[in-house]
Scaffold this motif. Sequence first.
Motif, PDB file in Angstrom:
ATOM      1  N   ARG A 153       0.838  -1.194   0.000  1.00 40.02           N
ATOM      2  CA  ARG A 153       0.000   0.000   0.000  1.00 40.02           C
ATOM      3  C   ARG A 153       0.873   1.243   0.000  1.00 40.02           C
ATOM      4  O   ARG A 153       1.746   1.414   0.873  1.00 40.02           O
ATOM      5  CB  ARG A 153      -0.892   0.009   1.249  1.00 40.02           C
ATOM      6  CG  ARG A 153      -1.936   1.129   1.263  1.00 40.02           C
ATOM      7  CD  ARG A 153      -2.904   0.968   0.134  1.00 40.02           C
ATOM      8  NE  ARG A 153      -3.986   1.958   0.194  1.00 40.02           N
ATOM      9  CZ  ARG A 153      -4.772   2.236  -0.831  1.00 40.02           C
ATOM     10  NH1 ARG A 153      -4.600   1.612  -1.989  1.00 40.02           N
ATOM     11  NH2 ARG A 153      -5.738   3.123  -0.711  1.00 40.02           N
ATOM     12  N   PHE A 200       0.841   4.847   0.722  1.00 41.27           N
ATOM     13  CA  PHE A 200      -0.032   5.797   1.409  1.00 41.27           C
ATOM     14  C   PHE A 200       0.115   7.217   0.880  1.00 41.27           C
ATOM     15  O   PHE A 200      -0.765   8.054   1.064  1.00 41.27           O
ATOM     16  CB  PHE A 200       0.241   5.744   2.916  1.00 41.27           C
ATOM     17  CG  PHE A 200      -0.155   4.431   3.535  1.00 41.27           C
ATOM     18  CD1 PHE A 200      -1.477   4.159   3.827  1.00 41.27           C
ATOM     19  CD2 PHE A 200       0.804   3.463   3.802  1.00 41.27           C
ATOM     20  CE1 PHE A 200      -1.845   2.943   4.392  1.00 41.27           C
ATOM     21  CE2 PHE A 200       0.437   2.245   4.366  1.00 41.27           C
ATOM     22  CZ  PHE A 200      -0.886   1.980   4.655  1.00 41.27           C
ATOM     23  N   TRP A 260      -2.000   1.141  -4.934  1.00 42.28           N
ATOM     24  CA  TRP A 260      -1.272  -0.089  -4.652  1.00 42.28           C
ATOM     25  C   TRP A 260      -0.039  -0.177  -5.543  1.00 42.28           C
ATOM     26  O   TRP A 260      -0.149  -0.058  -6.766  1.00 42.28           O
ATOM     27  CB  TRP A 260      -2.169  -1.303  -4.891  1.00 42.28           C
ATOM     28  CG  TRP A 260      -3.350  -1.365  -3.981  1.00 42.28           C
ATOM     29  CD1 TRP A 260      -4.625  -0.961  -4.255  1.00 42.28           C
ATOM     30  CD2 TRP A 260      -3.361  -1.854  -2.640  1.00 42.28           C
ATOM     31  NE1 TRP A 260      -5.437  -1.161  -3.171  1.00 42.28           N
ATOM     32  CE2 TRP A 260      -4.685  -1.711  -2.159  1.00 42.28           C
ATOM     33  CE3 TRP A 260      -2.393  -2.389  -1.794  1.00 42.28           C
ATOM     34  CZ2 TRP A 260      -5.056  -2.091  -0.871  1.00 42.28           C
ATOM     35  CZ3 TRP A 260      -2.757  -2.767  -0.512  1.00 42.28           C
ATOM     36  CH2 TRP A 260      -4.068  -2.623  -0.065  1.00 42.28           C
ATOM     37  N   ASP A 270       1.452  -4.089   5.349  1.00 45.42           N
ATOM     38  CA  ASP A 270       0.641  -2.872   5.357  1.00 45.42           C
ATOM     39  C   ASP A 270      -0.648  -3.008   4.531  1.00 45.42           C
ATOM     40  O   ASP A 270      -1.391  -2.046   4.361  1.00 45.42           O
ATOM     41  CB  ASP A 270       1.445  -1.666   4.852  1.00 45.42           C
ATOM     42  CG  ASP A 270       2.010  -1.859   3.454  1.00 45.42           C
ATOM     43  OD1 ASP A 270       1.601  -2.820   2.769  1.00 45.42           O
ATOM     44  OD2 ASP A 270       2.870  -1.056   3.046  1.00 45.42           O
ATOM     45  N   CYS A 271      -0.917  -4.233   4.044  1.00 46.51           N
ATOM     46  CA  CYS A 271      -2.150  -4.436   3.274  1.00 46.51           C
ATOM     47  C   CYS A 271      -3.391  -4.474   4.168  1.00 46.51           C
ATOM     48  O   CYS A 271      -4.511  -4.377   3.672  1.00 46.51           O
ATOM     49  CB  CYS A 271      -2.066  -5.721   2.462  1.00 46.51           C
ATOM     50  SG  CYS A 271      -0.921  -5.615   1.059  1.00 46.51           S
ATOM     51  N   GLY A 272      -3.197  -4.676   5.465  1.00 46.17           N
ATOM     52  CA  GLY A 272      -4.321  -4.578   6.384  1.00 46.17           C
ATOM     53  C   GLY A 272      -5.059  -5.862   6.658  1.00 46.17           C
ATOM     54  O   GLY A 272      -6.126  -5.848   7.292  1.00 46.17           O
ATOM     55  N   VAL A 273      -4.536  -7.002   6.194  1.00 46.59           N
ATOM     56  CA  VAL A 273      -5.164  -8.284   6.501  1.00 46.59           C
ATOM     57  C   VAL A 273      -4.118  -9.230   7.092  1.00 46.59           C
ATOM     58  O   VAL A 273      -2.917  -9.052   6.894  1.00 46.59           O
ATOM     59  CB  VAL A 273      -5.786  -8.952   5.253  1.00 46.59           C
ATOM     60  CG1 VAL A 273      -6.978  -8.156   4.750  1.00 46.59           C
ATOM     61  CG2 VAL A 273      -4.751  -9.144   4.149  1.00 46.59           C
ATOM     62  N   SER A 274      -4.590 -10.227   7.812  1.00 41.27           N
ATOM     63  CA  SER A 274      -3.699 -11.249   8.360  1.00 41.27           C
ATOM     64  C   SER A 274      -4.169 -12.622   7.906  1.00 41.27           C
ATOM     65  O   SER A 274      -5.360 -12.820   7.630  1.00 41.27           O
ATOM     66  CB  SER A 274      -3.677 -11.187   9.888  1.00 41.27           C
ATOM     67  OG  SER A 274      -4.952 -11.528  10.421  1.00 41.27           O
ATOM     68  N   ASN A 302     -11.522  -6.251   1.908  1.00 40.33           N
ATOM     69  CA  ASN A 302     -10.570  -5.927   2.971  1.00 40.33           C
ATOM     70  C   ASN A 302     -11.107  -4.723   3.766  1.00 40.33           C
ATOM     71  O   ASN A 302     -11.184  -3.611   3.236  1.00 40.33           O
ATOM     72  CB  ASN A 302      -9.213  -5.622   2.316  1.00 40.33           C
ATOM     73  CG  ASN A 302      -8.127  -5.245   3.304  1.00 40.33           C
ATOM     74  OD1 ASN A 302      -8.384  -4.946   4.463  1.00 40.33           O
ATOM     75  ND2 ASN A 302      -6.893  -5.229   2.820  1.00 40.33           N
ATOM     76  N   ASN A 331      -9.873  -3.026   6.329  1.00 38.80           N
ATOM     77  CA  ASN A 331      -8.896  -1.977   6.630  1.00 38.80           C
ATOM     78  C   ASN A 331      -8.452  -1.205   5.389  1.00 38.80           C
ATOM     79  O   ASN A 331      -8.116  -0.018   5.486  1.00 38.80           O
ATOM     80  CB  ASN A 331      -7.676  -2.583   7.330  1.00 38.80           C
ATOM     81  CG  ASN A 331      -7.995  -3.034   8.744  1.00 38.80           C
ATOM     82  OD1 ASN A 331      -8.696  -2.338   9.484  1.00 38.80           O
ATOM     83  ND2 ASN A 331      -7.497  -4.204   9.128  1.00 38.80           N
ATOM     84  N   GLN A 332      -8.441  -1.886   4.238  1.00 44.51           N
ATOM     85  CA  GLN A 332      -8.062  -1.247   2.974  1.00 44.51           C
ATOM     86  C   GLN A 332      -9.074  -1.686   1.913  1.00 44.51           C
ATOM     87  O   GLN A 332      -8.821  -2.609   1.129  1.00 44.51           O
ATOM     88  CB  GLN A 332      -6.635  -1.652   2.570  1.00 44.51           C
ATOM     89  CG  GLN A 332      -5.548  -1.255   3.539  1.00 44.51           C
ATOM     90  CD  GLN A 332      -5.326   0.258   3.565  1.00 44.51           C
ATOM     91  OE1 GLN A 332      -5.771   0.991   2.679  1.00 44.51           O
ATOM     92  NE2 GLN A 332      -4.634   0.734   4.596  1.00 44.51           N
ATOM     93  N   LYS A 356     -16.062   1.821   8.020  1.00 51.98           N
ATOM     94  CA  LYS A 356     -15.182   0.777   8.570  1.00 51.98           C
ATOM     95  C   LYS A 356     -15.761   0.150   9.827  1.00 51.98           C
ATOM     96  O   LYS A 356     -15.749  -1.083   9.980  1.00 51.98           O
ATOM     97  CB  LYS A 356     -13.801   1.374   8.854  1.00 51.98           C
ATOM     98  CG  LYS A 356     -12.819   0.374   9.449  1.00 51.98           C
ATOM     99  CD  LYS A 356     -11.453   1.004   9.668  1.00 51.98           C
ATOM    100  CE  LYS A 356     -10.482   0.011  10.308  1.00 51.98           C
ATOM    101  NZ  LYS A 356      -9.141   0.603  10.507  1.00 51.98           N
TER     102      LYS A 356
END
Length: 354
Positions: free
Chosen positions: A49, A51, A56, A200-204, A219, A221-222, A260
């Motif tokens: 990501r 910012f 992307w 930093d993509c916001g997923v786990s 996603n 978070n993003q 969100k």
Amino acid sequence: MGYPDYPIDEQASTFVTISDVIKQLEGYVDKFQLKKVIQFEREVVRVTRNFSTDRWDVLVKDVAANRYAMHQFDFVLVCNGHYSSRIIPSFPGQNIFRGQQLHSKDFRREENYRDQRVLVVGGGHSGMDIAPAIALHADKVVLSHRCNDPVHTGDRVVQKPEVLHLTQTGAEFVDGTREEFDTIIYCTGYRYSTPFLSVDCGVSLEDNTISPLYYHCININQPTMAFIGLPFNACLMLMMDLQARFCLKFFTGQKQLPGKQQMLEWWQKDQQERKERGLSGKLSHMLAGDLQQRYYDDIARIAEIETIKPVLAKMHADCINSKKEDVNFRNFEYRIVDDEHFIKVPIPPTTTMS
């Protein structure tokens, strides 16, 4: 397995062959001229990501030319699904077995195992398909699984409990019995794999679950990133088409995503319900029972698009149940009556004229 805008050939049988599937996919690609927008032989190395640009950054390797290039995108759809990264269990003695070992992903033709002694590990769909198919050609086929009851694989397949350890020429099972084998096929499933996504993509990805996602897709978070094809126990081709349409409603600006916090609340509620149903961990993306049609209806309602007709999910569920009860479950044709109902008729046996 057809798409709403490209249905599968109605002349095909209920249980289509791999040739039918290839014809379907190639026909779809040709109809919509997709080859001109696809860059082949490219490996996505890293998605990050940016910012500062709010876009992307995607590092791509041109495999044929062995060079790298950085691209920028407004949206990313992760579409590698869950049939790419193999799960192969670890057994003592695995490194000394002298025969061939492979995963079901690498299985191609049952006749390749003519006159062999074959061990198939795993009592899921792949194991139940591959073991009886190979048994028509092999000298011996053993299906090892941990199901409480025998699975329906026909009389040619011997069933054994879990493998205790491998030997140079075969395997010993937890019941103390031993068998000799030439080949071992692991029908032991797949895991989600996203090694190209930066932190930093916001997923786990933990315990074979990707989170947090809005409807197992966007996603949270993003939300300019989405995942297509994570849910399983579903009408996969149709579900992936529905998910793509769902995402595009928001990515094209036709509809506005919830905030969100609202999406997180949905995700937490979904996780809680799944935990209560015993669908946590590796089952977190499973559309069990009534969850399948509910999922289709929910995302269609939110995106204001057409849902998947209930009759299709009902046929899918009936087929899965039939498979558990009868190895000859393919000896039937399914015929749609209306959006809710279907009939199932036996296929007459083939007769030979003399």
